[in-house]
Design a protein around this motif. Structure first.
Motif, short mmCIF file in Angstrom:
data_model
loop_
_atom_site.label_atom_id
_atom_site.label_comp_id
_atom_site.label_asym_id
_atom_site.label_seq_id
_atom_site.Cartn_x
_atom_site.Cartn_y
_atom_site.Cartn_z
N TYR A 324 0.81 -1.22 0.00
CA TYR A 324 0.00 0.00 0.00
C TYR A 324 0.84 1.28 0.00
O TYR A 324 0.29 2.38 0.09
N ARG A 325 2.14 1.16 -0.13
CA ARG A 325 2.97 2.36 -0.12
C ARG A 325 2.70 3.24 -1.34
O ARG A 325 2.92 4.46 -1.28
N ALA A 326 2.24 2.64 -2.43
CA ALA A 326 1.91 3.42 -3.63
C ALA A 326 0.46 3.89 -3.64
O ALA A 326 0.05 4.65 -4.53
N LYS A 327 -0.30 3.47 -2.64
CA LYS A 327 -1.74 3.78 -2.62
C LYS A 327 -2.07 4.87 -1.61
O LYS A 327 -2.99 5.67 -1.84
N TYR A 328 -1.35 4.91 -0.49
CA TYR A 328 -1.67 5.88 0.58
C TYR A 328 -0.49 6.82 0.84
O TYR A 328 0.66 6.50 0.51
N TYR A 329 -0.78 7.95 1.43
CA TYR A 329 0.21 9.02 1.60
C TYR A 329 0.82 9.09 2.99
O TYR A 329 1.72 9.90 3.24
#
Length: 372
Positions: A324-329
């Motif tokens: 999820y590192r590319a999905k959430y900030y």
């Protein structure tokens, strides 16, 4: 009347503790030279403990370091009958290694070490006749000023005196020894307390200095001791000490895995500590759980190691499959996403707090492998 035998068991146990603790001391103190090598450790096998360096498949010996470890209360080691007996047994270990059935490389070699936390004072005093021949007294100490001394580098008169003490012991006890093994003999002093409890304290201090990023060196040492205990309490099969006996081995991979667990727990705890102010209210983590977060993290990693804990394995697989590192900030958004979507997509019998801590441990394991 006093009976020396009443404390024999305690004395023996102290000796066993010294063997294991001394092996751990040597590994931790010089871990950088061990970590990239293929080796296994044995306790109470051929000698008190040994390091066997092998080819990568652990099938062929390249080099063996053996250690005979001894405490000596209230005095120093000198060249006498007791010393001669110890050296005789150590030299016999060299002979046994040569005869051991495990395959060896063409350039195989071994080193035989008498290691003690007591000073050694090795002296030669010439008699009147020898003085007339020009002989002079010779003395050397093995202590904090001279920690390691090879037999080959000793003065010839001291070498001859040690050789004579071995011959005297063998003559009285109808023993034989291979004189060539003197070339492999080393004497070593270690800065180590006498009692098991003090030795553990010293190991904890060494862990702290060599691995300063480890928050709980005491728990780390206990983990290592438990690892060693598994092999030290294993009997030599058929009453024969053979290096082919895999049940007596503690592999380098086991030691490295233990350090890896320690470091993963540390990285996870650091991640928790750096973000606790946002994690705690977001996931409604009670103050009591916050205060024991270190134990909670350690407990969670234990669950993750157990293949029977299916809920933890489901979470582990979900996070492995979903980065999820590319999905959430932000980290808090990442873990909110994990907890919510795992709850929706998987049948999990854990509460949200346990799911969060499992997500945290797995996230650090898979995605946060940088230095602390």
């Amino acid at each position: 009347m006093k009976d020396k035998a009443v404390n024999a068991g305690v004395t023996a146990q102290t000796g066993f503790e010294l063997q294991r603790n001394c092996a751990l001391l040597l590994i931790l103190d010089d871990y950088t030279s061990y970590k990239d090598k293929s080796f296994f450790v044995c306790i109470e096998h051929q000698d008190d403990f040994l390091f066997a360096f092998t080819t990568n498949d652990h099938k062929t010996l390249q080099e063996v370091y053996t250690y005979q470890s001894k405490n000596k209360s209230g005095s120093i080691w000198t060249i006498n009958a007791d010393f001669g007996e110890i050296i005789t047994k150590i030299l016999g270990t060299g002979t046994n290694l040569i005869q051991d059935n495990m395959s060896k490389t063409n350039d195989y070699k071994h080193k035989l070490t008498f290691v003690s936390n007591t000073d050694m004072s090795l002296k030669y005093n010439p008699n009147d006749e020898e003085k007339g021949e020009g002989k002079e007294p010779v003395s050397i100490k093995v202590n904090e000023m001279n920690e390691i001394q090879s037999f080959k580098s000793l003065h010839s008169d001291i070498r001859n005196k040690i050789n004579s003490s071995v011959k005297d012991y063998c003559k009285k006890n109808t023993k034989k020894f291979d004189e060539d093994e003197f070339n492999n003999l080393t004497l070593q002093w270690v800065d180590f307390p006498k009692t098991a409890n003090k030795q553990r304290e010293a190991l904890i201090g060494l862990m702290h200095s060599k691995f300063p990023h480890v928050v709980d060196p005491k728990a780390s040492i206990e983990l290592f001791i438990e690892l060693f205990r598994n092999v030290e309490q294993t009997y030599n099969q058929g009453d024969i000490a053979s290096l082919l006996d895999e049940s007596k081995r503690l592999y380098a991979e086991d030691l490295k895995a233990t350090l890896d667990i320690i470091e993963k727990e540390q990285r996870t705890y650091e991640k928790w500590r750096n973000h606790a102010e946002t994690f705690a209210p977001t996931f409604k983590i009670p103050l009591l759980v916050q205060e024991s977060a270190k134990d909670k993290i350690r407990e969670t990693f234990e669950y993750l190691k157990d293949l029977n804990n299916l809920d933890h394995k489901k979470i582990q697989k979900f996070i492995y499959d979903n980065d999820y590192r590319a999905k959430y900030y932000s980290l808090v958004e990442i873990f909110k996403g994990y907890v919510s979507e795992i709850r929706e997509s998987e049948r999990i019998n854990l509460n949200d707090i346990d799911i969060f801590f499992t997500c945290l441990c797995v996230y650090v394991e898979f995605y946060d492998k940088g230095n602390l």
